[in-house]
Every structure is written in C-alpha cells, then in structure tokens.
Write a protein that holds these residues in place. Sequence first.
Motif, PDB file in Angstrom:
ATOM      1  N   PHE A   1       0.834  -1.209   0.000  1.00 59.20           N
ATOM      2  CA  PHE A   1       0.000   0.000   0.000  1.00 59.20           C
ATOM      3  C   PHE A   1       0.871   1.262   0.000  1.00 59.20           C
ATOM      4  O   PHE A   1       0.626   2.201  -0.772  1.00 59.20           O
ATOM      5  N   LEU A   2       1.877   1.310   0.856  1.00 57.36           N
ATOM      6  CA  LEU A   2       2.752   2.480   0.923  1.00 57.36           C
ATOM      7  C   LEU A   2       3.468   2.708  -0.402  1.00 57.36           C
ATOM      8  O   LEU A   2       3.605   3.858  -0.859  1.00 57.36           O
ATOM      9  N   SER A   3       3.919   1.640  -1.026  1.00 60.31           N
ATOM     10  CA  SER A   3       4.596   1.770  -2.327  1.00 60.31           C
ATOM     11  C   SER A   3       3.653   2.337  -3.381  1.00 60.31           C
ATOM     12  O   SER A   3       4.042   3.188  -4.184  1.00 60.31           O
ATOM     13  N   GLU A   4       2.412   1.870  -3.374  1.00 62.98           N
ATOM     14  CA  GLU A   4       1.433   2.347  -4.365  1.00 62.98           C
ATOM     15  C   GLU A   4       1.055   3.808  -4.129  1.00 62.98           C
ATOM     16  O   GLU A   4       0.950   4.590  -5.081  1.00 62.98           O
ATOM     17  N   ILE A   5       0.877   4.199  -2.868  1.00 65.79           N
ATOM     18  CA  ILE A   5       0.538   5.587  -2.557  1.00 65.79           C
ATOM     19  C   ILE A   5       1.689   6.513  -2.937  1.00 65.79           C
ATOM     20  O   ILE A   5       1.483   7.582  -3.528  1.00 65.79           O
ATOM     21  N   GLY A   6       2.910   6.115  -2.594  1.00 66.40           N
ATOM     22  CA  GLY A   6       4.068   6.949  -2.920  1.00 66.40           C
ATOM     23  C   GLY A   6       4.339   7.048  -4.402  1.00 66.40           C
ATOM     24  O   GLY A   6       4.787   8.090  -4.901  1.00 66.40           O
ATOM     25  N   ALA A   7       4.077   5.968  -5.125  1.00 66.84           N
ATOM     26  CA  ALA A   7       4.322   5.965  -6.574  1.00 66.84           C
ATOM     27  C   ALA A   7       3.373   6.915  -7.296  1.00 66.84           C
ATOM     28  O   ALA A   7       3.734   7.532  -8.303  1.00 66.84           O
ATOM     29  N   ALA A   8       2.159   7.042  -6.783  1.00 70.15           N
ATOM     30  CA  ALA A   8       1.174   7.962  -7.376  1.00 70.15           C
ATOM     31  C   ALA A   8       1.401   9.361  -6.797  1.00 70.15           C
ATOM     32  O   ALA A   8       0.548   9.934  -6.112  1.00 70.15           O
ATOM     33  N   TYR A   9       2.570   9.919  -7.093  1.00 72.61           N
ATOM     34  CA  TYR A   9       3.022  11.162  -6.460  1.00 72.61           C
ATOM     35  C   TYR A   9       2.107  12.350  -6.751  1.00 72.61           C
ATOM     36  O   TYR A   9       1.916  13.224  -5.900  1.00 72.61           O
ATOM     37  N   SER A  10       1.522  12.376  -7.931  1.00 69.48           N
ATOM     38  CA  SER A  10       0.673  13.516  -8.301  1.00 69.48           C
ATOM     39  C   SER A  10      -0.519  13.669  -7.361  1.00 69.48           C
ATOM     40  O   SER A  10      -0.999  14.784  -7.134  1.00 69.48           O
ATOM     41  N   LEU A  11      -0.993  12.548  -6.793  1.00 71.00           N
ATOM     42  CA  LEU A  11      -2.120  12.625  -5.866  1.00 71.00           C
ATOM     43  C   LEU A  11      -1.698  13.271  -4.549  1.00 71.00           C
ATOM     44  O   LEU A  11      -2.474  14.022  -3.942  1.00 71.00           O
TER      45      LEU A  11
ATOM     46  N   TYR B   1       9.372   5.694  -2.671  1.00 71.04           N
ATOM     47  CA  TYR B   1       7.909   5.647  -2.707  1.00 71.04           C
ATOM     48  C   TYR B   1       7.332   5.534  -1.300  1.00 71.04           C
ATOM     49  O   TYR B   1       6.393   6.226  -0.925  1.00 71.04           O
ATOM     50  N   ARG B   2       7.901   4.630  -0.506  1.00 73.28           N
ATOM     51  CA  ARG B   2       7.381   4.427   0.845  1.00 73.28           C
ATOM     52  C   ARG B   2       7.682   5.627   1.748  1.00 73.28           C
ATOM     53  O   ARG B   2       6.939   5.897   2.688  1.00 73.28           O
ATOM     54  N   LEU B   3       8.769   6.321   1.450  1.00 74.86           N
ATOM     55  CA  LEU B   3       9.058   7.539   2.219  1.00 74.86           C
ATOM     56  C   LEU B   3       7.993   8.602   1.962  1.00 74.86           C
ATOM     57  O   LEU B   3       7.484   9.229   2.906  1.00 74.86           O
TER      58      LEU B   3
END
Length: 481
Positions: A145-155, A400-402
């Motif tokens: 989840f953290l990787s996915e949230i961080g990867a979608a940086y524009s959000l 991403y997780r950061l």
Amino acid sequence: MPVPAEILAVERPKNTRVKKSGDKYLVIKRTCKRVGKRNVPVELGTIGEIVNGKYVEKRPSPRPKEIEIKDFGEVALNDRCTGSLLQELADVWDISDAKRILVIALLRSSYGDVRDRDLEMRYQTSFLSEMYPGVSLSENSVSKFLSEIGAAYSLIVEFMRKRIEKFAGGRMVIDGMLKDYNSQTSSFSEFSRKAMKKGSKDVSLMYAFDPLTKEPVAVKPYQGNMLDCTAVEDFVEEYRISRALMIFDKGFHNDALFEKTDKRKGLACIIPLKANSKLIARYEVDEPVEKLVGFNKGTVLFKKVRMANGKYLYAYRDTRSAFEQETGYIERASKKKNGMDPQKYLEKKGRFGLIVFQCKEDLDPLDVYLAYLGRWEIEVMFDMYKNIIDRDTVNVQTDYRLYATELINFISVIITTRVGRLLANTMIGEKKKKPVTELYSHKQIFIYLSKYKKVKTTQEGKWHPSKRLKYIEELCDAIGI
C-alpha cells in the motif's frame, strides 16, 4: 496396563468406560448396536476425565474467536479531532485508500512510532477496528500500500495543493527539520551539515505551518544535504503558494524566490536580514527609537523605512535582549588575552538586540513583529512530531514508501496538533478553572486514556465502557469521550 480399581470406583455417567491414555484416565461414552444376533459396543467419544479422584466433564472451550476488550480512550480522543480529514483524503484517493491512510495516521497519533509489522495488532486491539471496520493492515499489505501511494506522487501533490488553498490569504510559516535516515535504497538519505558530526544520514522535511490554527498546512521531503534556501523555492512552486504572507528565518534567504514573490500579487514574505547586511547601514535602521505600542511582553523599539525599490525595512530592538547580548559580549571579550577591542565593540554595539526584516508590503509594525515571533510555534510542532509521533527516525527504505510515510505522518501531526488545541481549551476540576494541559502533560493524558477500554461482557454483542478510576473518568468527561 489395567486401570486401577480406585479409578474405576470414581462416580461417573452411566454407559461409560475408563481408558488410560498416557498419564490421563479418559472417560469414554459408549452405546451398542445390533450386529447379527448380538450387541456390539460402540464408543461415541471422550466426554470427560478422572482427575484427582473426581470426574471432570469435558466442555467446549469458552474462549471467543474475536477480541472482546479493546483500547478506546486514546483512539476516541484522536478520532474526535479528525474533523473533515477523511473527506479531504477521499477528495483525492478512493474511499478505501483514504480510510487506510487515516487509520494508520490515527494509530501513529495514538501509539507513537508504530512499526508496519505492528499496525494490524494495534488496529485489532483498539476500537478503531469498530469505528473503521475492514481495513487491511497486515505487514505485507501495508508495504504494498505504501509503495502504491508513494508511486502515485501527483495525488500527494494534489492533496497538498488543496490544503494550501484552504489556508490561502493568511500567514504561513515555512521551515524545515532533519530526521535520521540511513536507507541504502532511497535517494533522500544523505549527509547533512549537522549529520556529518553525528555520523548519520538525514532526510529533510519542509513544512508549511499556520500560526493561527497551529497546525501544518503542507509537507514535502528533500534530500538530507539540500539547503533550506534551495528547497524552499521548489516547495513554493510545486505547491502553488500564491496567496499568503510567508514567514521565514534567516537560513531561507533566496533571491530568486523573492524576485518571483515580488511579481505576484497577494504573495509576500517576511525574512530577517543578515546582521552584516549593507541595507541596515544604508537606511540607518540600526537605531530604532519609537516604542512598539501594543506589545506587552517587554519593551521593544522600532523603525520603519521605505526603500528606493518600494520595499520596506522593519527594524526592532528588544531592550532586554540588547542588554543581555551586550553584557555577555563585554564579559567574554574582557576575558581574552588582550582584553576587549574598543573598535570591534563599537561596530557590534548597534547590532545588540536588533532584528531587521525586509518585506514588499506596507504592514503594521506590530503585525510584522508578532508574525515573526509566532514562528516559534512551528518548533513546538517539530518537537511534538519527533517525540510523540515518529520518534525522529525514518524506518522505510524506498523513495515511494518515504513519500507515503511522510504523508501519513503529516496527517498524524494535524490530528495531534488539534488534540493539543482541544486539551488546552478544555477546563477541568470542580469549578473548571484550569485547562487540562496545566494539570497533565500530553504523555500523561494518553497514559490515563490507555486505561479506558471498551468491553463485551454479554452475548448481546454490545460494547460497554470499562470501570475507571475517578480522576480518569473526570478527564474523559471533560474532553468528551
């Protein structure tokens, strides 16, 4: 080996037999069935055991399959202070992701530095699992989840821009802090100037802070070796800060940023000049003589000057601070081998207790001074961040997780600052004369609240508050949980 007679003599249900199994004497239920012309015994299973000369019935385990006592006090107080945060998150992410972000943030604000592997346990044993049911927080799912949230940086950027717009038009303190970060796989982990001395790498966090509500407005991580004056230009541009009075400290002096700021209507900044700035002597602001009316925490003199370029200088001398600085300088200089240098003393004399700000706006001198003094509130927030929420160290490895972790920490900081404001404004005692925070520290309050559980004591499935000591009950009543 035959069963001893004294065991067989123990009273037990009819139609049973005793069977030795290891060190136990099991009582077996029996019946019979007709096979041909004779009755054949049939064993129906173990129904009990002979223990210490008595028959003990075997019963199903009464242990429930669900947790029936859960932490309530800490999570209830924090959840009360979420306000519209879930809706703000859901305006950017889908509702399931928004809930997961908020729940992790609530767990961090309730329990401090909760590692990813412990989130599921904290969630299931707290009442958050009843308030926000069905949130998946296993270690593997959280990592993904953290990787996915961080990867979608524009959000993340969109969320921060919405926050900036929500606070537009007011004052905004911008400052940074460093956190230990020794990742081998993240580009953010670098040796800062301070970190070189302690032998540990850092990540830099740039925060915008609203001194009125005392809560953070936006955050962005930067490499640990990036100077604040470099990062701030990107911070203002990326988050589209366009309507605010930005308040900086000396380390943020950035000519390129200020040139852009000067061209934007509605955007201005207050920043102290360096002590050796030539503007101080050129406009003779090192000797303010007018008393700052309305400031009641000491005697401050000021001078306001409009420069040739249309900007303004605001000079202030705190008389008490000037006396202390001058006295300290004389004492230190007098201890030197050759004594105090009179010429150096005269050069420094006009700088004792002096602070000079530059701003393009024509403002009330009292407002400028109070605005700058208010920036210390962000240091209080940073101290709270490090000592209550995240314990001063980053525990994730990838970029991403950061990004995702600092987003969640940011939500936790918002909640915790709101809790602090609520507690400071909540009166307690028989005559309700004292704020809660005058009696207890933030840590002590949460220790007391940890004693407040919700329990299920019947088969009805209803939750009931646990029994609490009188002073804890009084605290809970005062803060409304």
